[in-house]
Design an enzyme around this catalytic site. Structure first.
Site, PDB file in Angstrom:
ATOM      1  N   LYS A  22       0.827  -1.210   0.000  1.00  7.76           N
ATOM      2  CA  LYS A  22       0.000   0.000   0.000  1.00  7.76           C
ATOM      3  C   LYS A  22       0.859   1.258   0.000  1.00  7.76           C
ATOM      4  O   LYS A  22       0.676   2.159  -0.812  1.00  7.76           O
ATOM      5  CB  LYS A  22      -0.925   0.001   1.224  1.00  7.76           C
ATOM      6  CG  LYS A  22      -1.484   1.387   1.574  1.00  7.76           C
ATOM      7  CD  LYS A  22      -2.331   1.333   2.799  1.00  7.76           C
ATOM      8  CE  LYS A  22      -2.165   2.233   3.933  1.00  7.76           C
ATOM      9  NZ  LYS A  22      -1.519   3.409   4.130  1.00  7.76           N
ATOM     10  N   ASN A  23       1.802   1.331   0.950  1.00  9.09           N
ATOM     11  CA  ASN A  23       2.527   2.596   1.120  1.00  9.09           C
ATOM     12  C   ASN A  23       3.526   2.854  -0.004  1.00  9.09           C
ATOM     13  O   ASN A  23       4.044   3.964  -0.119  1.00  9.09           O
ATOM     14  CB  ASN A  23       3.184   2.651   2.504  1.00  9.09           C
ATOM     15  CG  ASN A  23       2.133   2.851   3.590  1.00  9.09           C
ATOM     16  OD1 ASN A  23       0.987   3.225   3.291  1.00  9.09           O
ATOM     17  ND2 ASN A  23       2.483   2.591   4.840  1.00  9.09           N
ATOM     18  N   CYS A 117      -5.461   8.147   8.610  1.00 14.20           N
ATOM     19  CA  CYS A 117      -5.759   7.585   9.926  1.00 14.20           C
ATOM     20  C   CYS A 117      -5.532   8.603  11.031  1.00 14.20           C
ATOM     21  O   CYS A 117      -4.562   9.361  10.990  1.00 14.20           O
ATOM     22  CB  CYS A 117      -4.868   6.373  10.184  1.00 14.20           C
ATOM     23  SG  CYS A 117      -5.414   4.888   9.346  1.00 14.20           S
ATOM     24  N   ARG A 122      -0.246  15.214  12.744  1.00 15.03           N
ATOM     25  CA  ARG A 122       0.488  14.733  11.561  1.00 15.03           C
ATOM     26  C   ARG A 122       0.918  15.930  10.719  1.00 15.03           C
ATOM     27  O   ARG A 122       0.342  16.215   9.654  1.00 15.03           O
ATOM     28  CB  ARG A 122      -0.374  13.758  10.754  1.00 15.03           C
ATOM     29  CG  ARG A 122      -0.741  12.520  11.534  1.00 15.03           C
ATOM     30  CD  ARG A 122      -1.440  11.469  10.698  1.00 15.03           C
ATOM     31  NE  ARG A 122      -0.534  10.748   9.836  1.00 15.03           N
ATOM     32  CZ  ARG A 122      -0.888   9.669   9.118  1.00 15.03           C
ATOM     33  NH1 ARG A 122      -2.100   9.204   9.163  1.00 15.03           N
ATOM     34  NH2 ARG A 122      -0.003   9.056   8.348  1.00 15.03           N
ATOM     35  N   PRO A 123       1.965  16.661  11.190  1.00 20.26           N
ATOM     36  CA  PRO A 123       2.378  17.861  10.459  1.00 20.26           C
ATOM     37  C   PRO A 123       3.012  17.527   9.112  1.00 20.26           C
ATOM     38  O   PRO A 123       3.457  16.401   8.898  1.00 20.26           O
ATOM     39  CB  PRO A 123       3.428  18.487  11.390  1.00 20.26           C
ATOM     40  CG  PRO A 123       3.932  17.371  12.223  1.00 20.26           C
ATOM     41  CD  PRO A 123       2.819  16.361  12.339  1.00 20.26           C
ATOM     42  N   ASP A 125       5.308  19.939   7.854  1.00 17.83           N
ATOM     43  CA  ASP A 125       6.316  21.004   7.765  1.00 17.83           C
ATOM     44  C   ASP A 125       7.570  20.568   7.004  1.00 17.83           C
ATOM     45  O   ASP A 125       8.168  21.359   6.280  1.00 17.83           O
ATOM     46  CB  ASP A 125       6.696  21.490   9.172  1.00 17.83           C
ATOM     47  CG  ASP A 125       7.204  20.352  10.049  1.00 17.83           C
ATOM     48  OD1 ASP A 125       6.471  19.360  10.215  1.00 17.83           O
ATOM     49  OD2 ASP A 125       8.348  20.437  10.537  1.00 17.83           O
ATOM     50  N   GLN A 126       7.968  19.302   7.137  1.00 17.42           N
ATOM     51  CA  GLN A 126       9.199  18.853   6.475  1.00 17.42           C
ATOM     52  C   GLN A 126       8.986  18.714   4.956  1.00 17.42           C
ATOM     53  O   GLN A 126       9.905  18.954   4.180  1.00 17.42           O
ATOM     54  CB  GLN A 126       9.672  17.517   7.063  1.00 17.42           C
ATOM     55  CG  GLN A 126       9.980  17.579   8.545  1.00 17.42           C
ATOM     56  CD  GLN A 126      11.085  18.593   8.877  1.00 17.42           C
ATOM     57  OE1 GLN A 126      12.188  18.528   8.345  1.00 17.42           O
ATOM     58  NE2 GLN A 126      10.774  19.544   9.745  1.00 17.42           N
ATOM     59  N   ASP A 305       3.605   0.484  12.044  1.00 14.08           N
ATOM     60  CA  ASP A 305       2.399  -0.071  11.414  1.00 14.08           C
ATOM     61  C   ASP A 305       2.147  -1.528  11.811  1.00 14.08           C
ATOM     62  O   ASP A 305       1.140  -2.118  11.407  1.00 14.08           O
ATOM     63  CB  ASP A 305       2.489   0.053   9.880  1.00 14.08           C
ATOM     64  CG  ASP A 305       2.520   1.512   9.439  1.00 14.08           C
ATOM     65  OD1 ASP A 305       2.174   2.393  10.256  1.00 14.08           O
ATOM     66  OD2 ASP A 305       2.909   1.772   8.286  1.00 14.08           O
ATOM     67  N   ILE A 327       6.634   6.730  17.145  1.00 17.17           N
ATOM     68  CA  ILE A 327       6.392   7.536  15.931  1.00 17.17           C
ATOM     69  C   ILE A 327       5.125   8.392  16.070  1.00 17.17           C
ATOM     70  O   ILE A 327       5.154   9.588  15.807  1.00 17.17           O
ATOM     71  CB  ILE A 327       6.238   6.630  14.672  1.00 17.17           C
ATOM     72  CG1 ILE A 327       7.384   5.615  14.575  1.00 17.17           C
ATOM     73  CG2 ILE A 327       6.104   7.465  13.404  1.00 17.17           C
ATOM     74  CD1 ILE A 327       8.729   6.138  14.180  1.00 17.17           C
ATOM     75  N   ARG A 397      -9.047   0.175   3.498  1.00 20.77           N
ATOM     76  CA  ARG A 397      -8.128   1.174   2.921  1.00 20.77           C
ATOM     77  C   ARG A 397      -6.786   0.527   2.591  1.00 20.77           C
ATOM     78  O   ARG A 397      -6.083   0.993   1.701  1.00 20.77           O
ATOM     79  CB  ARG A 397      -7.868   2.307   3.937  1.00 20.77           C
ATOM     80  CG  ARG A 397      -8.998   3.286   4.067  1.00 20.77           C
ATOM     81  CD  ARG A 397      -8.554   4.472   4.901  1.00 20.77           C
ATOM     82  NE  ARG A 397      -7.195   4.819   4.557  1.00 20.77           N
ATOM     83  CZ  ARG A 397      -6.246   5.155   5.439  1.00 20.77           C
ATOM     84  NH1 ARG A 397      -6.518   5.223   6.704  1.00 20.77           N
ATOM     85  NH2 ARG A 397      -5.042   5.457   5.034  1.00 20.77           N
TER      86      ARG A 397
HETATM   87  N1  EPU Z   1       6.622  14.398  10.840  1.00 25.70           N
HETATM   88  C1  EPU Z   1       6.864  15.726  11.108  1.00 25.70           C
HETATM   89  N2  EPU Z   1       6.814  16.604  10.058  1.00 25.70           N
HETATM   90  C2  EPU Z   1       6.556  16.211   8.783  1.00 25.70           C
HETATM   91  C3  EPU Z   1       6.314  14.865   8.532  1.00 25.70           C
HETATM   92  C4  EPU Z   1       6.347  13.964   9.587  1.00 25.70           C
HETATM   93  O1  EPU Z   1       7.116  16.106  12.245  1.00 25.70           O
HETATM   94  O2  EPU Z   1       6.546  17.063   7.888  1.00 25.70           O
HETATM   95  C5  EPU Z   1       6.670  13.425  11.958  1.00 25.70           C
HETATM   96  C6  EPU Z   1       5.328  12.744  12.178  1.00 25.70           C
HETATM   97  O3  EPU Z   1       4.499  13.509  13.024  1.00 25.70           O
HETATM   98  C7  EPU Z   1       5.729  11.420  12.771  1.00 25.70           C
HETATM   99  C8  EPU Z   1       7.076  11.117  12.100  1.00 25.70           C
HETATM  100  O4  EPU Z   1       7.543  12.377  11.594  1.00 25.70           O
HETATM  101  O5  EPU Z   1       5.936  11.561  14.153  1.00 25.70           O
HETATM  102  C9  EPU Z   1       7.024  10.127  10.986  1.00 25.70           C
HETATM  103  O6  EPU Z   1       6.040  10.507  10.018  1.00 25.70           O
HETATM  104  P1  EPU Z   1       6.142  10.059   8.499  1.00 25.70           P
HETATM  105  O7  EPU Z   1       6.212  11.276   7.646  1.00 25.70           O
HETATM  106  O8  EPU Z   1       7.236   9.060   8.354  1.00 25.70           O
HETATM  107  O9  EPU Z   1       4.756   9.373   8.269  1.00 25.70           O
HETATM  108  P2  EPU Z   1       3.824   9.467   6.983  1.00 25.70           P
HETATM  109  O10 EPU Z   1       4.663   9.566   5.756  1.00 25.70           O
HETATM  110  O11 EPU Z   1       2.752  10.458   7.182  1.00 25.70           O
HETATM  111  C10 EPU Z   1       3.856   6.912   6.462  1.00 25.70           C
HETATM  112  C11 EPU Z   1       2.838   5.835   6.310  1.00 25.70           C
HETATM  113  C12 EPU Z   1       2.253   5.482   7.671  1.00 25.70           C
HETATM  114  C13 EPU Z   1       3.383   5.042   8.599  1.00 25.70           C
HETATM  115  C14 EPU Z   1       4.464   6.133   8.655  1.00 25.70           C
HETATM  116  C15 EPU Z   1       5.684   5.705   9.452  1.00 25.70           C
HETATM  117  C16 EPU Z   1       1.973   6.297   4.119  1.00 25.70           C
HETATM  118  C17 EPU Z   1       0.863   6.777   3.285  1.00 25.70           C
HETATM  119  N3  EPU Z   1       1.785   6.318   5.427  1.00 25.70           N
HETATM  120  O12 EPU Z   1       3.164   8.035   7.008  1.00 25.70           O
HETATM  121  O13 EPU Z   1       1.420   4.374   7.433  1.00 25.70           O
HETATM  122  O14 EPU Z   1       2.890   4.829   9.887  1.00 25.70           O
HETATM  123  O15 EPU Z   1       4.908   6.459   7.318  1.00 25.70           O
HETATM  124  O16 EPU Z   1       6.253   4.570   8.914  1.00 25.70           O
HETATM  125  O17 EPU Z   1       3.009   5.865   3.611  1.00 25.70           O
HETATM  126  C18 EPU Z   1      -0.306   2.853   7.842  1.00 25.70           C
HETATM  127  O18 EPU Z   1       0.004   2.309   6.776  1.00 25.70           O
HETATM  128  O19 EPU Z   1      -1.089   2.356   8.691  1.00 25.70           O
HETATM  129  C19 EPU Z   1       0.287   4.162   8.154  1.00 25.70           C
HETATM  130  C20 EPU Z   1      -0.207   4.987   9.058  1.00 25.70           C
END
Ligand code: EPU
Length: 433
Positions: A22-23, A117, A122-123, A125-126, A305, A327, A397
């Protein structure tokens, strides 16, 4: 509104095939926007997040065709719109990949703030930091993120936190930028390597995916390709835990055992046997499950996950286990539901303490997010009696035909449409003819 009804206590056995990740798929599909020719994607999981991605592409002007099960052609050459409206973005976190892909190809993108979810704050900013470093101007108005760049130029970027989404988005935006981009402190998940491999096959120049630093030299043209999505490590891990929780013996095929290493290692510590082969793993239990200490962390650590699924397994292990979520702020939403099934878990901040119990009992429960839903299915399979899981749209999903796959392993699980439960009102007799 549909439900899963599970009659627990059946030992899972047999062979199950894992779908595409999925991801990975939710990034690879928007990434096709960057290409100058049509592409074919293979091993695409048929889940609702993927169908939203395809519908979003179509809305932008791309032509998507299903060629066979799990095989799709995408022609991005007709894309004329650069805006992903709220009704698409709100349904899925990964809609933020349309920002990177549209910006990278057209120098402009307008995407509604993403949904997904509910796991706490879930910022993004990066993501924005990377886009701005490459030369984009950004604005936020009425819930929409607007990005515009006259020309994207390669830059040095260093992330403040390790983030999967921002790493993928920086790659998408930099692939066609002028010059060289160096991104430090990046995520190393298998899906990041998958995205880089697909773009490199199109002709991109991305080096270092899977390490801490990624270097991208921009190119002018990307050619059409055929590409197969990697197997889903989390779906595989979920079936591994389901096998263990039911005392079963299951061979999980179409996997990359290297991607499962941290899950395999954790399960072995809990007393589960895992045999690794070239593209499959066999999971079976021949002794008691034992307590463990689990801490989630970015790849190659234990994946967040898989946290709810493994915590569910530990409710049945001897002794007191500790599970720490590093996380997401709110990923223990399933605990309340597991308690209704007889689990003994207390949560303080980011740590759950689990006292193993002899058995779980079936109960009506609700899935509050995707992996929470998977954990409740595992609990229902292992429990005595009947479990009814509501809000299974969360599960759909991210899991491709989960109940069908589980039934093939001997589980008693059915999907019951809500409308089956509503009685049909008898037609009133017409008065006066
Ligand atoms: N974070 C920031 N700023 C940002 C982005 C992230 O502070 O701009 C923080 C988040 O708040 C979190 C950490 O960095 O504490 C990691 O977030 P990440 O960006 O890695 O997560 P994501 O890309 O939003 C993806 C998966 C999630 C999975 C996470 C961690 C997708 C669509 N989603 O989310 O998958 O938990 O990586 O591996 O790829 C799931 O499949 O159930 C799921 C939630």
């Amino acid at each position: 509104m549909d439900k899963f009804i599970i009659k627990g206590g059946r030992r899972l056995s047999g062979e199950v095939e894992i779908s595409g990740a999925k991801n990975s798929a939710v990034a690879l599909i928007p990434a096709v926007i960057l290409c100058d020719e049509p592409c074919i994607l293979e091993n695409v999981p048929e889940i609702s997040d993927v169908s939203i991605c395809f519908r979003t592409l179509t809305e932008l002007g791309a032509v998507v065709r299903k060629l066979a099960p799990h095989r799709y052609s995408v022609d991005p050459t007709g894309i004329r719109k650069h805006c992903v409206p709220y009704e698409f973005a709100r349904k899925m976190r990964a809609s933020y990949y349309f920002l990177g892909a549209l910006l990278g190809k057209y120098g402009k993108a307008r995407v509604s703030m993403p949904g997904g979810c509910p796991l706490g704050d879930r910022p993004i900013d990066q993501h924005l930091k990377a886009f701005v470093a490459l030369g984009a101007k950004r604005e936020l108005s009425r819930g929409m993120i607007d990005l515009v760049a006259e020309e994207l130029k390669g830059e040095k970027i260093s992330f403040d936190v390790i983030t999967v989404g921002a790493t993928m988005n920086a790659i998408l935006a930099a692939v066609r930028a002028k010059g060289t981009t160096v991104i430090k402190n990046v995520a190393k998940e298998p899906h990041i390597v998958d995205l880089a491999n697909m773009l490199n096959k199109m002709g991109a120049n991305i080096k270092g995916a899977g390490t801490d630093t990624i270097k991208i030299t921009g190119v002018d043209y990307l050619r059409g390709i055929e590409y197969s999505v990697i197997p889903d490590q989390i779906e595989a891990g979920t079936f591994m835990v389901a096998a263990a929780a039911t005392g079963g013996d299951v061979t999980i095929i179409n996997v990359t055992p290297k991607h499962l290493e941290s899950i395999t290692e954790q399960l072995r510590k809990i007393g589960v046997n895992v045999e690794e082969y070239d593209s499959s793993v066999r999971v079976f239990v021949d002794g008691p499950l034992v307590k463990a200490n689990v801490v989630t962390s970015p790849h190659p650590g234990f994946p967040t996950d898989m946290q709810p699924q493994v915590a569910t397994l530990l409710t049945l292990a001897d002794g007191t286990s500790r599970v720490e979520e590093s996380i997401w702020d709110q990923r223990f939403g399933y605990v309340h539901e597991l308690r209704r099934m007889g689990a003994n878990i207390s949560v303080g901040g980011k740590v759950a303490i689990i006292e193993g119990v002899e058995y779980l009992m079936g109960a009506p429960v609700k899935a509050c997010d995707l992996r929470a839903g998977a954990a409740l299915i595992i609990a229902g399979l292992a429990a005595r009696g009947e479990t009814e899981i509501e809000d299974i749209h969360h599960i759909e999903r991210g899991y491709d035909c989960m109940e069908v796959k589980l039934r093939s392993l001997g589980a008693e699980i059915v999907k019951r449409p809500l409308f089956d439960e509503l009685e049909i009102e008898p037609k009133k007799k017409a008065v006066n003819g």
